[in-house]
Design a protein around this motif. Structure first.
Motif, PDB file in Angstrom:
ATOM      1  N   LEU A   1     -76.169  14.418   9.893  1.00 29.65           N
ATOM      2  CA  LEU A   1     -76.467  13.099  10.447  1.00 29.65           C
ATOM      3  C   LEU A   1     -76.013  12.045   9.446  1.00 29.65           C
ATOM      4  O   LEU A   1     -76.427  12.060   8.284  1.00 29.65           O
ATOM      5  CB  LEU A   1     -77.968  12.960  10.709  1.00 29.65           C
ATOM      6  CG  LEU A   1     -78.474  11.574  11.118  1.00 29.65           C
ATOM      7  CD1 LEU A   1     -77.831  11.114  12.415  1.00 29.65           C
ATOM      8  CD2 LEU A   1     -80.001  11.578  11.234  1.00 29.65           C
TER       9      LEU A   1
ATOM     10  N   LYS B   1     -71.957  20.286  14.179  1.00 30.44           N
ATOM     11  CA  LYS B   1     -72.299  19.006  14.791  1.00 30.44           C
ATOM     12  C   LYS B   1     -72.398  17.889  13.748  1.00 30.44           C
ATOM     13  O   LYS B   1     -73.002  18.059  12.692  1.00 30.44           O
ATOM     14  CB  LYS B   1     -73.623  19.131  15.540  1.00 30.44           C
ATOM     15  CG  LYS B   1     -74.099  17.842  16.217  1.00 30.44           C
ATOM     16  CD  LYS B   1     -75.422  18.072  16.929  1.00 30.44           C
ATOM     17  CE  LYS B   1     -75.950  16.795  17.563  1.00 30.44           C
ATOM     18  NZ  LYS B   1     -77.261  17.022  18.232  1.00 30.44           N
TER      19      LYS B   1
ATOM     20  N   THR C   1     -73.419  13.740  13.773  1.00 35.60           N
ATOM     21  CA  THR C   1     -73.901  12.557  14.491  1.00 35.60           C
ATOM     22  C   THR C   1     -73.680  11.334  13.610  1.00 35.60           C
ATOM     23  O   THR C   1     -74.015  11.348  12.423  1.00 35.60           O
ATOM     24  CB  THR C   1     -75.390  12.683  14.844  1.00 35.60           C
ATOM     25  OG1 THR C   1     -75.583  13.806  15.696  1.00 35.60           O
ATOM     26  CG2 THR C   1     -75.887  11.427  15.553  1.00 35.60           C
TER      27      THR C   1
ATOM     28  N   GLU D   1     -71.016  12.879  17.747  1.00 40.40           N
ATOM     29  CA  GLU D   1     -72.036  12.322  18.622  1.00 40.40           C
ATOM     30  C   GLU D   1     -72.287  10.913  18.101  1.00 40.40           C
ATOM     31  O   GLU D   1     -72.959  10.715  17.089  1.00 40.40           O
ATOM     32  CB  GLU D   1     -73.311  13.166  18.583  1.00 40.40           C
ATOM     33  CG  GLU D   1     -74.338  12.725  19.624  1.00 40.40           C
ATOM     34  CD  GLU D   1     -75.482  13.700  19.737  1.00 40.40           C
ATOM     35  OE1 GLU D   1     -76.643  13.272  19.524  1.00 40.40           O
ATOM     36  OE2 GLU D   1     -75.228  14.887  20.036  1.00 40.40           O
TER      37      GLU D   1
END
Length: 394
Positions: free
Chosen positions: A4, A27, A29, A72
């Motif tokens: 993140l 992933k 973000t 994201e």
């Protein structure tokens, strides 16, 4: 593994790019407080004020490249808190976002003058909207006061003069850009501004701002008064760490980090860009650097460490500034007591190359124009860090 990144300006985006460039497929973000896609703030005080670049031309990467990063992406989303124990970031709307690795890239915000928030024509410069509002008031024949003599103030003063406005800079120290250039070269660049028609009021500060709905005049600490059609505040910036106050992270004019840009006491939290205060092995002390190049360099170090490598950030600080159509470049750090030696030009010339250092140690290279010579001496600084042989009689 979920990374993140809080902050979607240069440092945040470059960290995501560096991770993907290393083949990172997990992933990522990216949270950005502004509703705009990541954009370059550097031209705001230069080309945007002069109408040479539009907001649509400021994107850090094309839309296609941003999409290919497979992020994201959440824009217009601000962080309000951090709970390292649970590995979550609290957003302004109350939502929580979990992470395995957190990168803090929230940058810094300009200082303002308390009590002047509702006066039209008085702005700080950080966002596209700020730049467009300032640009609208840079009209030939109008009077503009720049509050603060740092880099942003100097660039705004330069752009305002190019539009034909009458410009006064209010500098709290004896010279402009004193913190980065030191007293000798700061005085040199102050003289350059005066040569281009900027009125520089040094060693004073703004004691008051008058006006009904818009700024009309500024009162200085020496009792004098300067009429103004508009004013720009450039009195420095503070790192965006308010949302971290209850996090338990060590905060000291930024997030305190080790040489790998890892937050002290937190194995899975990093900081990058203006918000990071890290231990630079080159200088053996904690430093914080608010420059474009530094954010990109730090992003690569953070990405390497997240990917399992062991990288440290020990780069020589570098910054540039375009003023009156000529590029000013600084590599290294100038101390207040450093000796200054001109290797090209001199105190009376607009273009020059100067070296600064103390004892046998070369600490900085500064050039205005003269790109080739700057690169030559910058190489010496990054290398052995000693004065070149032709300056032994400094």
């Amino acid at each position: 593994m979920h990374t993140l990144i809080v902050g979607a300006s240069l440092g945040g985006l470059r960290t995501a790019q560096a991770l993907r460039g290393r083949g990172w497929t997990d992933k990522i973000t990216l949270l950005g407080a502004e509703p705009r896609p990541p954009y370059d703030r550097t031209p705001l005080s230069k080309e945007v004020l002069l109408g040479k670049r539009s907001p649509e031309q400021l994107g850090l990467v094309p839309a296609r490249v941003l999409q290919e990063l497979d992020l994201e992406l959440h824009l217009g989303t601000s962080a309000a808190g951090l709970d390292p124990a649970s590995g979550t970031v609290v957003l302004q709307d109350g939502r929580r976002v979990g992470y395995d690795t957190l990168v803090i890239a929230t940058g810094s915000v300009p200082r303002s003058l308390p009590g002047t928030e509702n006066l039209t024509g008085l702005r700080v410069l950080r966002t596209v909207e700020d730049a467009l509002a300032i640009k609208a008031r840079l009209v030939a024949g109008t009077s503009v006061v720049v509050i603060g003599g740092g880099f942003v103030g100097a660039e705004v003063a330069s752009a305002a003069r190019e539009t034909g406005a009458a410009v006064t800079v209010v500098a709290p120290g004896p010279a402009m850009m004193l913190r980065v250039l030191g007293p000798v070269l700061g005085s040199h660049m102050t003289a350059v501004h005066r040569k281009h028609g900027v009125r520089v009021r040094s060693s004073v500060f703004v004691a008051g701002v008058s006006g009904q709905d818009r700024v009309e005049a500024l009162t200085l600490s020496d009792g004098s008064c300067i009429p103004a059609d508009s004013a720009v505040i450039g009195i420095g910036a503070v790192p965006c760490t308010d949302w971290l106050e209850d996090s338990g992270l060590r905060l000291r004019d930024g997030v305190v980090c080790d040489e790998r840009l890892r937050a002290v006491g937190a194995e899975n939290i990093y900081a990058v860009g203006d918000v990071a205060r890290w231990r630079n092995p080159r200088y053996g002390e904690l430093v914080r650097v608010e420059h474009w190049t530094n954010a990109g360099e730090q992003a690569r170090v953070v990405a390497a460490n997240i990917a399992g490598e062991s990288a440290v950030h020990d780069a020589v600080p570098y910054v540039w500034s375009d003023q009156f159509g000529v590029r000013l470049q600084i590599a290294g750090r100038i101390g207040a007591d450093d000796a200054v030696h001109y290797v090209l030009g001199g105190p009376e010339t607009e273009r020059f190359v100067a070296l600064a250092g103390h004892g046998d140690r070369l600490n900085a290279v500064v050039a205005r124009g003269e790109v080739r010579e700057f690169l030559r001496y910058r190489g010496l600084l990054v290398g052995n860090g000693t004065w070149p042989d032709d300056t032994v009689e400094r």
